[in-house]
Design a protein around this motif. Structure first.
Motif, PDB file in Angstrom:
ATOM      1  N   LEU A  25       9.714 -22.879  -1.318  1.00 31.04           N
ATOM      2  CA  LEU A  25       9.676 -23.376   0.053  1.00 31.04           C
ATOM      3  C   LEU A  25      10.589 -24.580   0.265  1.00 31.04           C
ATOM      4  N   SER A  26      11.101 -25.145  -0.819  1.00 32.45           N
ATOM      5  CA  SER A  26      11.942 -26.350  -0.757  1.00 32.45           C
ATOM      6  C   SER A  26      13.203 -26.125  -1.576  1.00 32.45           C
ATOM      7  N   PRO A  27      14.069 -25.219  -1.143  1.00 37.18           N
ATOM      8  CA  PRO A  27      15.215 -24.827  -1.974  1.00 37.18           C
ATOM      9  C   PRO A  27      16.186 -25.957  -2.286  1.00 37.18           C
ATOM     10  N   ASP A  39      19.698 -20.959  -3.956  1.00 38.18           N
ATOM     11  CA  ASP A  39      20.877 -21.699  -3.518  1.00 38.18           C
ATOM     12  C   ASP A  39      21.537 -21.099  -2.281  1.00 38.18           C
ATOM     13  N   ASP A  40      21.059 -19.956  -1.828  1.00 43.48           N
ATOM     14  CA  ASP A  40      21.648 -19.328  -0.646  1.00 43.48           C
ATOM     15  C   ASP A  40      20.876 -19.640   0.625  1.00 43.48           C
ATOM     16  N   ARG A  41      19.891 -20.512   0.550  1.00 45.24           N
ATOM     17  CA  ARG A  41      19.067 -20.763   1.727  1.00 45.24           C
ATOM     18  C   ARG A  41      18.704 -22.239   1.858  1.00 45.24           C
ATOM     19  N   LEU A  42      18.185 -22.590   3.008  1.00 39.57           N
ATOM     20  CA  LEU A  42      17.676 -23.930   3.295  1.00 39.57           C
ATOM     21  C   LEU A  42      16.191 -23.816   3.603  1.00 39.57           C
ATOM     22  N   THR A 125      31.465 -19.694  -9.867  1.00 42.27           N
ATOM     23  CA  THR A 125      31.496 -18.253 -10.125  1.00 42.27           C
ATOM     24  C   THR A 125      31.460 -17.553  -8.767  1.00 42.27           C
ATOM     25  N   PRO A 126      31.866 -16.287  -8.689  1.00 41.00           N
ATOM     26  CA  PRO A 126      31.797 -15.585  -7.404  1.00 41.00           C
ATOM     27  C   PRO A 126      30.395 -15.587  -6.805  1.00 41.00           C
ATOM     28  N   GLU A 127      29.364 -15.427  -7.659  1.00 41.92           N
ATOM     29  CA  GLU A 127      27.992 -15.393  -7.152  1.00 41.92           C
ATOM     30  C   GLU A 127      27.591 -16.754  -6.593  1.00 41.92           C
ATOM     31  N   ARG A 128      27.931 -17.809  -7.295  1.00 42.22           N
ATOM     32  CA  ARG A 128      27.590 -19.154  -6.816  1.00 42.22           C
ATOM     33  C   ARG A 128      28.339 -19.476  -5.525  1.00 42.22           C
ATOM     34  N   PHE A 129      29.578 -19.061  -5.466  1.00 38.58           N
ATOM     35  CA  PHE A 129      30.360 -19.325  -4.264  1.00 38.58           C
ATOM     36  C   PHE A 129      29.751 -18.624  -3.053  1.00 38.58           C
ATOM     37  N   GLU A 130      29.310 -17.390  -3.210  1.00 34.70           N
ATOM     38  CA  GLU A 130      28.709 -16.664  -2.089  1.00 34.70           C
ATOM     39  C   GLU A 130      27.395 -17.300  -1.666  1.00 34.70           C
ATOM     40  N   ARG A 131      26.637 -17.809  -2.621  1.00 35.80           N
ATOM     41  CA  ARG A 131      25.389 -18.492  -2.266  1.00 35.80           C
ATOM     42  C   ARG A 131      25.667 -19.751  -1.451  1.00 35.80           C
ATOM     43  N   LEU A 132      26.706 -20.477  -1.822  1.00 34.70           N
ATOM     44  CA  LEU A 132      27.062 -21.668  -1.054  1.00 34.70           C
ATOM     45  C   LEU A 132      27.452 -21.295   0.368  1.00 34.70           C
ATOM     46  N   LEU A 133      28.249 -20.260   0.536  1.00 39.41           N
ATOM     47  CA  LEU A 133      28.643 -19.830   1.881  1.00 39.41           C
ATOM     48  C   LEU A 133      27.410 -19.417   2.698  1.00 39.41           C
ATOM     49  N   ALA A 134      26.474 -18.713   2.062  1.00 39.21           N
ATOM     50  CA  ALA A 134      25.263 -18.299   2.776  1.00 39.21           C
ATOM     51  C   ALA A 134      24.465 -19.508   3.243  1.00 39.21           C
ATOM     52  N   ARG A 135      24.439 -20.530   2.413  1.00 42.44           N
ATOM     53  CA  ARG A 135      23.715 -21.750   2.791  1.00 42.44           C
ATOM     54  C   ARG A 135      24.399 -22.439   3.979  1.00 42.44           C
ATOM     55  N   LEU A 136      25.709 -22.472   3.987  1.00 44.92           N
ATOM     56  CA  LEU A 136      26.420 -23.077   5.114  1.00 44.92           C
ATOM     57  C   LEU A 136      26.207 -22.274   6.395  1.00 44.92           C
ATOM     58  N   ALA A 138      23.510 -20.869   7.175  1.00 45.27           N
ATOM     59  CA  ALA A 138      22.156 -21.205   7.642  1.00 45.27           C
ATOM     60  C   ALA A 138      22.088 -22.587   8.286  1.00 45.27           C
ATOM     61  N   TYR A 139      23.155 -23.362   8.166  1.00 46.26           N
ATOM     62  CA  TYR A 139      23.133 -24.751   8.631  1.00 46.26           C
ATOM     63  C   TYR A 139      22.845 -24.879  10.133  1.00 46.26           C
ATOM     64  N   PRO A 140      23.449 -24.084  11.006  1.00 43.64           N
ATOM     65  CA  PRO A 140      23.171 -24.268  12.444  1.00 43.64           C
ATOM     66  C   PRO A 140      21.692 -24.096  12.797  1.00 43.64           C
ATOM     67  N   GLY A 141      21.036 -23.084  12.233  1.00 46.24           N
ATOM     68  CA  GLY A 141      19.617 -22.895  12.524  1.00 46.24           C
ATOM     69  C   GLY A 141      18.763 -24.018  11.974  1.00 46.24           C
ATOM     70  N   TRP A 142      19.127 -24.496  10.805  1.00 49.69           N
ATOM     71  CA  TRP A 142      18.413 -25.620  10.178  1.00 49.69           C
ATOM     72  C   TRP A 142      18.533 -26.876  11.040  1.00 49.69           C
ATOM     73  N   MET A 143      19.733 -27.148  11.519  1.00 44.92           N
ATOM     74  CA  MET A 143      19.941 -28.308  12.382  1.00 44.92           C
ATOM     75  C   MET A 143      19.207 -28.151  13.713  1.00 44.92           C
ATOM     76  N   ALA A 144      19.161 -26.927  14.230  1.00 42.45           N
ATOM     77  CA  ALA A 144      18.446 -26.696  15.487  1.00 42.45           C
ATOM     78  C   ALA A 144      16.963 -27.005  15.327  1.00 42.45           C
ATOM     79  N   ALA A 145      16.390 -26.646  14.189  1.00 40.95           N
ATOM     80  CA  ALA A 145      14.977 -26.946  13.944  1.00 40.95           C
ATOM     81  C   ALA A 145      14.743 -28.456  13.876  1.00 40.95           C
ATOM     82  N   HIS A 146      15.654 -29.176  13.254  1.00 39.81           N
ATOM     83  CA  HIS A 146      15.523 -30.638  13.213  1.00 39.81           C
ATOM     84  C   HIS A 146      15.657 -31.242  14.620  1.00 39.81           C
ATOM     85  N   ARG A 147      16.559 -30.701  15.421  1.00 34.64           N
ATOM     86  CA  ARG A 147      16.690 -31.204  16.788  1.00 34.64           C
ATOM     87  C   ARG A 147      15.391 -30.976  17.563  1.00 34.64           C
ATOM     88  N   ALA A 148      14.776 -29.820  17.373  1.00 35.84           N
ATOM     89  CA  ALA A 148      13.518 -29.533  18.060  1.00 35.84           C
ATOM     90  C   ALA A 148      12.412 -30.491  17.623  1.00 35.84           C
TER      91      ALA A 148
END
Length: 561
Positions: A25-27, A39-42, A125-136, A138-148
Motif C-alpha cells: 500500500l506504500s510503494p 516500482d511501477d506505481r504510487l 535494465t529494460p524492466e526497471r526503466f519501464e517501471r519508472l515510466l509507469a510510475r511517471l 501515474a503522477y498526474p492522478g497522484w497529484m490530483a488526489a493530493h490537490r483534493a
C-alpha cells in the motif's frame, strides 16, 4: 553440515507479513528500501487508499489480540509493541484528518517526487526503466488526489501556515521552470541509451510538468487561505493535533510546558560552557566569538566541493576511533553527497538516507552546499558525527543488518521511533567528545552550539505550536541562543512549522539515553562497559523510549573480571 535456522515465531511471521502488506500500500516506502516489486506505481492518498490502510491496520490489531495467550519472548513483546504503536499512530492521524494538510510540505511534499525517485529508483535494465515510466504516468492522478485533500482542508478551515505555503510555491516554481531535459530524474540516469533518454524526457514533459503546473496554480490560490498563525494552535483542533504530534515523534506523553522548560534549562547550562570556551579563545563573551566566526576566513569556504571534502575527512576520523567504542560496526560505508539543486534552498544543513535493503545503495550523508560561504565550518564536525558516523549511519545501517529481527523492526521502526533515532544521533555528538573527535576549541564550541540548537528546538517548537509564538520569535531565539545564521534560522523555523513535534525528538531521545547510561554507570561502577552499552542500545533496532527504559538495563552486562 550447517544447522537450519529456527522457524520464526508466530509474532515474527506476523510482523514480516504485516510489513509486506504495508509496503504494497506504500510503494514509495518499498522503493526506498530497495524493494522493487511495486516500482511501477504510487500510493493512493485519496479516500480509497486511506480506507485500505485503515482496514489493514485494524486487521493487524485484531490479529495481535490472538497472541494474548502465548508465552512471548522479550523481542516478540517489543515487536508487538512497535506494531501497536504504528496502529495507534495511523488511527489517530486518520481521526484528526491530517491528510487535509500534510501534502503542504517543503521537504516531503508531492512536488518533490522526482528528486526522491532520482535518489531511490534504478532504471538500469529494460524492466526497471519501464517501471519508472509507469510510475511517471501515474503522477498526474497522484497529484490530483493530493490537490483534493488540500481542497478539503481549505473547506474545513484547516490549512498550512503562510511560510510553509511560500516555501512550497518557491520550490514548485523552480521545478516548473526547469526544462524536462534538466529534471533530476533525467540527469541522474546517464546510463540510458538515446532512445530511453528521449522517452524519459517525453514522460516528464507529458505527465510531470503539466501536473506540476496544476499544482502551482492550486498553491497560488491556496496561499490566500493559509491559516492566520504559524502554529497548529491557531487551528480549532490544534491542541489535539499537537499532542498527537508529541506522542508520534517522542513515543511518550509529556506536557508541552514541561518540554519547554527543559529546553530553557538546557540552554542555560550550555550558555555557561560556551562562555568558558569564548574566554579560552580570548574573547570577551560568546557574542564576540560569534561575531568573529561570522567573518573569519578559516570558518568559511566558497567552493561547495570543499564542504563535501571536509565532511569526508571527518567521517574518516570517526571511523578510525569507532572500534574502541563499538563492538559491532556496519558493513555499509557512508557516502557524502551534496543536496540536489532543486531542493537545496529549502533543505536543512544536512540529513542522512539509509542504505537500501538489497545493498544497491549505501548510506548517504547529504550536506547542503547552497551558498557555502554562509555555512559555518566550526559546526561541521558535530553535524557530521550526528548524521553519519557514529550517529545515524551506525544506528540505521546496523538496524537493517539485524537478520534475526522481523522486517517490521528492521525497516519499519522509523514509523514509530523517531525520538530514539534522533536521540541516538544527538547522543553521539556528546560521545564524539569522549572519543576525542573534536580536535580544536572551535569544533568543541560548534558541538555546544548544535546542542544549544536542539535545546532551542524544544523551546521554539512548543512555543510555536502550543503557546502561539510567531515565526519571528523563533528565528530570533535560534540566532541569539543557538548561533544559527539568519538563513539557517529561517529554514529551520519553517521546518518546525511544517512538522509539528518532530523537532522535539532529538533532545528528548538524548535525555533518555543519557539517563539510562548514568543509571548503568552507577550500577556497574568501574565495570561499566562502553562497548556493551552502545552495542545494546542500537542492537535491537529503533525502539519506543518506554521500551528502551524497560529493557536496556537487562541487556547491558558489566565487564567480566
Amino acid at each position: 553440515m550447517s544447522q537450519a535456522a529456527p522457524a520464526p515465531t508466530p509474532v515474527h511471521a506476523f510482523a514480516d507479513r504485516a510489513w509486506d502488506q504495508f509496503l504494497e500500500l506504500s510503494p514509495l516506502w518499498a522503493t526506498m528500501q530497495g524493494d522493487e516489486r511495486w516500482d511501477d506505481r504510487l500510493d493512493d492518498p485519496g479516500p480509497d487508499g486511506r480506507a485500505a490502510m485503515m482496514a489493514l491496520t485494524e486487521s493487524w490489531d485484531a490479529e495481535m489480540d490472538g497472541f494474548g495467550g502465548l508465552e512471548l519472548s522479550v523481542e516478540d513483546e517489543v515487536t508487538l509493541g512497535l506494531v501497536r504503536f504504528v496502529v495507534a499512530r495511523f488511527r489517530s492521524a486518520h481521526e484528526l484528518r491530517l491528510w487535509e494538510m500534510e501534502a503542504m510540505d517543503q521537504y516531503g511534499g508531492p512536488q518533490g517526487l522526482l528528486g526522491d525517485l532520482a535518489r531511490m529508483q534504478r532504471a538500469d535494465t529494460p524492466e526497471r526503466f519501464e517501471r519508472l515510466l509507469a510510475r511517471l504516468e501515474a503522477y498526474p492522478g497522484w497529484m490530483a488526489a493530493h490537490r483534493a485533500n488540500l481542497a478539503e482542508g481549505v473547506a474545513a478551515g484547516r490549512t498550512a501556515a503562510p511560510a510553509v505555503v511560500e516555501r512550497c510555491l518557491t520550490q514548485t516554481r523552480r521545478l516548473v521552470e526547469t526544462p524536462a531535459e534538466q529534471s533530476p530524474i533525467v540527469l541522474v540516469h546517464s546510463e540510458l541509451d538515446a532512445e530511453q533518454h528521449d522517452r524519459l524526457v517525453a514522460a516528464v514533459e507529458a505527465h510531470v510538468l503539466p501536473a506540476l503546473r496544476e499544482w502551482l496554480s492550486m498553491l497560488e490560490g491556496y496561499a490566500e487561505h493559509a491559516r492566520a498563525g504559524d502554529g497548529v494552535c491557531h487551528l480549532a483542533d490544534g491542541e489535539a493535533i499537537y499532542r498527537q504530534a508529541i506522542l508520534t515523534w517522542t513515543t511518550i506523553n509529556e506536557e508541552p510546558q514541561v518540554i519547554h522548560d527543559y529546553g530553557l534549562a538546557r540552554l542555560a547550562e550550555i550558555d555557561v560552557q560556551e562562555r568558558e570556551i569564548a574566554a579560552e579563545l580570548g574573547f570577551e563573551d560568546v557574542a564576540a566569538l560569534r561575531a568573529h566566526l561570522e567573518t573569519a576566513a578559516e570558518n568559511h569556504v566558497t567552493d561547495p566541493a570543499e564542504l563535501v571534502s571536509l565532511a569526508e575527512e571527518l567521517i574518516e576520523r570517526a571511523e578510525g576511533e569507532a572500534p574502541r567504542w563499538f563492538g559491532r560496526l556496519p558493513k555499509d560505508t557512508c557516502e557524502v553527497r551534496p543536496v540536489e539543486p532543486h531542493m537545496e534552498q529549502e533543505a536543512p544543513p544536512a540529513f542522512y538516507m539509509t542504505p537500501s535493503a538489497d545493498g544497491s545503495r549505501q548510506g548517504n550523508y547529504f550536506i547542503n552546499t547552497y551558498d557555502p560561504a554562509s555555512r559555518h565550518l566550526h559546526r561541521l564536525a558535530a553535524t557530521t558525527f550526528h548524521e553519519a558516523v557514529p550517529g545515524h549511519h551506525f544506528q540505521l545501517a546496523l538496524e537493517q543488518e539485524l537478520a534475526d529481527l522481523p522486517a517490521f523492526r528492521r525497516f519499519g521502526a522509523r514509523l514509530a521511533a523517531g525520538s530514539f533515532i534522533e536521540g541516538w544521533a544527538l547522543y553521539t555528538e556528546q560521545l564524539a567528545a569522549e572519543m576525542g573527535l573534536y580536535r580544536t576549541p572551535l569544533e568543541r564550541f560548534g558541538a555546544l552550539e548544535t546542542e544549544a540548537w536542539r535545546a532551542a528546538r524544544l523551546v521554539v517548537d512548543t512555543g510555536i505550536h502550543a503557546f502561539g509564538w510567531t515565526r519571528a520569535q523563533s528565528i530570533e531565539l535560534l540566532i541569539e541562543r543557538a548561533g544559527l545564521s539568519r538563513l539557517e534560522a529561517e529554514t529551520e523555523t519553517d521546518r518546525y512549522i511544517s512538522w509539528p513535534g518532530q523537532a522535539l525528538s532529538y533532545m528528548i531521545g538524548q535525555r533518555e539515553i543519557l539517563t539510562l547510561r548514568a543509571q548503568l554507570e552507577e550500577r556497574d561502577g568501574a565495570r561499566f562497559d562502553h562497548q556493551a552499552f552502545h552495542d545494546q542500545v542500537i542492537g535491537h533496532g529503533s525502539l519506543a523510549l518506554t521500551v528502551l527504559r524497560e529493557q536496556l538495563p537487562g541487556w547491558v552486562e558489566p565487564k567480566t573480571d
